[in-house]
Structures are given as C-alpha cells and as structure tokens.
Design a protein around this motif. Structure first.
Motif, PDB file in Angstrom:
ATOM      1  N   TRP A 129     -39.659  24.018  23.996  1.00  0.00           N
ATOM      2  CA  TRP A 129     -38.445  23.367  24.479  1.00  0.00           C
ATOM      3  C   TRP A 129     -37.115  23.892  23.953  1.00  0.00           C
ATOM      4  O   TRP A 129     -36.087  24.308  24.429  1.00  0.00           O
ATOM      5  CB  TRP A 129     -38.592  21.942  24.559  1.00  0.00           C
ATOM      6  N   SER A 130     -37.113  23.881  22.388  1.00  0.00           N
ATOM      7  CA  SER A 130     -35.801  24.489  21.471  1.00  0.00           C
ATOM      8  C   SER A 130     -35.734  25.921  21.867  1.00  0.00           C
ATOM      9  O   SER A 130     -34.551  26.409  21.900  1.00  0.00           O
ATOM     10  CB  SER A 130     -36.246  24.105  20.210  1.00  0.00           C
ATOM     11  N   TYR A 131     -36.780  26.654  21.912  1.00  0.00           N
ATOM     12  CA  TYR A 131     -36.456  28.106  22.215  1.00  0.00           C
ATOM     13  C   TYR A 131     -36.054  28.288  23.451  1.00  0.00           C
ATOM     14  O   TYR A 131     -35.155  29.194  23.626  1.00  0.00           O
ATOM     15  CB  TYR A 131     -37.897  28.650  22.113  1.00  0.00           C
ATOM     16  N   TRP A 132     -36.442  27.619  24.560  1.00  0.00           N
ATOM     17  CA  TRP A 132     -35.921  27.652  25.800  1.00  0.00           C
ATOM     18  C   TRP A 132     -34.401  27.239  26.042  1.00  0.00           C
ATOM     19  O   TRP A 132     -33.658  28.031  26.671  1.00  0.00           O
ATOM     20  CB  TRP A 132     -36.682  26.763  26.798  1.00  0.00           C
ATOM     21  N   VAL A 133     -33.976  26.304  25.296  1.00  0.00           N
ATOM     22  CA  VAL A 133     -32.622  25.899  25.197  1.00  0.00           C
ATOM     23  C   VAL A 133     -31.771  26.900  24.745  1.00  0.00           C
ATOM     24  O   VAL A 133     -30.463  27.246  25.277  1.00  0.00           O
ATOM     25  CB  VAL A 133     -32.546  24.386  24.370  1.00  0.00           C
ATOM     26  N   PHE A 134     -32.242  27.356  23.522  1.00  0.00           N
ATOM     27  CA  PHE A 134     -31.345  28.397  22.809  1.00  0.00           C
ATOM     28  C   PHE A 134     -31.925  29.798  23.317  1.00  0.00           C
ATOM     29  O   PHE A 134     -31.806  30.724  22.285  1.00  0.00           O
ATOM     30  CB  PHE A 134     -31.395  28.222  21.205  1.00  0.00           C
ATOM     31  N   ARG A 135     -32.228  30.122  24.583  1.00  0.00           N
ATOM     32  CA  ARG A 135     -32.786  31.617  24.677  1.00  0.00           C
ATOM     33  C   ARG A 135     -31.666  32.478  25.129  1.00  0.00           C
ATOM     34  O   ARG A 135     -31.684  33.702  25.199  1.00  0.00           O
ATOM     35  CB  ARG A 135     -33.458  31.232  26.140  1.00  0.00           C
TER      36      ARG A 135
END
Length: 335
Positions: A320-326
């Motif tokens: 989820w964190s990778y998706w948010v800061f993609r």
C-alpha cells in the motif's frame, strides 16, 4: 500429513532474505549513485530528487532484514549464533554503515550549508556501498563454508573470509544493486535525474552481467545442482532482459527484470546451501544442517502461527505504501 517445519522455516528465511535484497538492493543502489546523478548547477535539487525517490520506503525495506534475522534467531538458534559470531566484524561494519546512513537521511537537510550536506552525502554513499558489498561477501562464505568445529564455533578469521570466491560474491551484489538502483531511479524520477539514471543503468548493466556470470558459474561448479542451474539461468536471462529493456527506455519492465535477477540469485545461494545452513571446511560431520540447527518442534509451530498471521499484514501495508508514493519525483517537488 506431517509437515517438515525446519525445511518450511529454511524456505521462509530464504524468502525474507530475498525480499530484503530485492527491496533494500535498490535503496543501496540509489545511495551509491547519489553523487553521480546529483551534479552540475542544480546538484542539490537533483540530490534531493534522488533521496526523495526512496524517502518514503527505505526504512520500511529494512524491516525485511530485522524479520529475517529474527526468524533465524527463533527458528535456527545454532545457525544464528555461529553465523553472527563467525562474521562478527563484517556484520558490525554493516550495522555501523546502516546506522550512519539512516542518520544521514534525517540530518543532511537540517542546515543550509554545502559542507554539512557533503559530509552526510558521503555517509549515505558509505552506508550504501558497505552493506551492498559485505552481504555478498558473507553469503558467499556461508555457501563456501567456514572453519566450523564440533562445538559450532567458527574458527575462520577475517583474512579467511576475504577469499576470492567471497570477493566475487561481494562485487556481484555491489554491481547488481547499483544497476537495480539506477533502474529504480529511472522509473521513479523525471527530468535530468531520469536521463542520468538511464545512462548509469546502461553503463552498469555489462559490469553487473559479467560479475553475476562469474559468481553463478563458480557457484554451480563447486556447489551446484540441477535446481541451482535452472535458477542461475533464470537470473542471467532476467539480467539480460533488463539490460535490453533499459536500452529501449522501458524502465518499468527493466525494474521487474532486475528484481527477478536478484531474487533468482538469492535463490541460487540458498538452494546451493540446502540442506546445510552453515557447512564446515574442517569436517563435513561438523556441518550445521536444517535438521540439527532447528529449534524444537513446539517452538517452530508457534512461529508458524505468528508468521502466518502477521507476515501478510506487513506485505499488504508495504504494498500500500508503494502504491501511495508511486508517482515520479521531479525538481518541482523539491523546489
């Protein structure tokens, strides 16, 4: 059905270390490339772009290291004790480097002074290059074996650990992480940093390919099996595909390819090691094996329930964190 819990946990630890190398690998590569990609009149802005590209995720990636070491301690205490005592100096150097690197990320922007930032930038480079090399050195020695006596005490000294095979292993991880980091920055940034990252990836690819080929062929010759041969072919094929994709500017697929190359290389190491966890160069009877180094079945059972409950949550949160800061980072985001 009887489950072989020691083998299950050996595989789980291999997966955790592999996750660490794939995720923290690009962090290390980014850190080593900081002075290369952040230069010229807008050097400070470009260095902030480089650092911000990994800013939201670098500390989360290190959770994989903590989990892998914790799993070794709980599931294979004899393996943990022998490895981290026998490799005390290299592991201590890694720990110092990681601490300095973490502090540098937090403190480089605390003062508007070029010399202040330059010192912390040097700490980031050092704190990225040292673990990138030393982890390859350590795991190559684990595969090769150490002077392990009947009491499980490692007698090998620092000079013994600096053998040619281990040095090739260290150079391989160093080169792979530089390539992986360059491809990540090409994927995660835009503007001058992205162009320089693509150029750095094209330069690093042949070096990483040569080092990886040498290490995998040496490993296959001395410790190989049909399984390691298949995994080595996968690693080399993925690296070649990554280099071709970088040349075409397809950094998204190139990043996936270099990630596969690192994961397959890690799998080669653990497949070459199994069923030992730490071979002895003194006498094969002194080898630490999956069976002999494992904790009691009750302990492994408890660990299995804990791992099954919490590991998916960690993976979901990090995904989820990778998706948010993609989104890509540019100079506009740091101005």
């Amino acid at each position: 059905m009887i489950v072989d819990l020691p083998t299950v946990w050996f595989v789980a630890i291999a997966v955790l270390w592999t996750g660490y190398f794939v995720l923290e690998g690009f962090d290390f590569g980014v850190g080593m490339l900081l002075p290369v990609l952040g230069r010229g009149r807008a050097a400070e802005a470009d260095r902030r772009v480089v650092i911000n590209a990994i800013g939201p995720v670098w500390d989360g990636n290190e959770v994989w290291l903590i989990t892998a070491v914790g799993a070794m301690f709980a599931a294979f205490p004899a393996w943990y004790a022998a490895t981290f005592s026998g490799f005390y100096l290299p592991v201590l150097l890694v720990l110092v480097a990681l601490i300095g690197r973490g502090v540098a990320f937090e403190y480089r922007g605390k003062r508007d002074d070029a010399r202040w930032r330059a010192r912390w930038d040097a700490a980031i480079v050092f704190g990225s290059a040292v673990p990138a090399f030393v982890w390859g050195l350590v795991f190559a020695n684990v595969v090769r074996g150490v002077e392990l006596d009947a009491d499980g005490v490692v007698r090998s000294g620092l000079v013994d650990l600096l053998n040619p095979y281990a040095l090739v292993g260290g150079m391989t991880t160093l080169a792979l992480f530089v390539l992986h980091g360059a491809v990540f920055l090409a994927l995660k940034t835009d503007g001058p940093v992205r162009r320089r990252a693509l150029a750095a990836a094209r330069t690093a690819a042949p070096v990483a390919g040569a080092a990886l080929f040498a290490f995998l062929m040496w490993t296959q010759a001395d410790h190989g099996s049909p399984a390691t041969a298949a995994l080595a072919a996968c690693a080399l094929g993925a690296l070649l595909a990554g280099a071709a994709l970088v040349a075409r500017g397809r950094e998204g697929w190139a990043f996936a390819a270099t990630a596969v190359a690192e994961a397959a290389t890690s799998a080669v190491v653990f497949a070459a090691l199994f069923p030992a966890v730490l071979p002895s160069l003194l006498d094969p009877a002194f080898d630490l094996t999956v069976a002999s180094a494992a904790s009691a079945p009750y302990t492994l059972g408890i660990l299995s329930w804990v791992g099954a409950l919490f590991l998916p949550l960690v993976v979901l949160y990090q995904s989820w964190s990778y998706w948010v800061f993609r989104r890509r980072v540019t100079r506009a985001h740091v101005s």
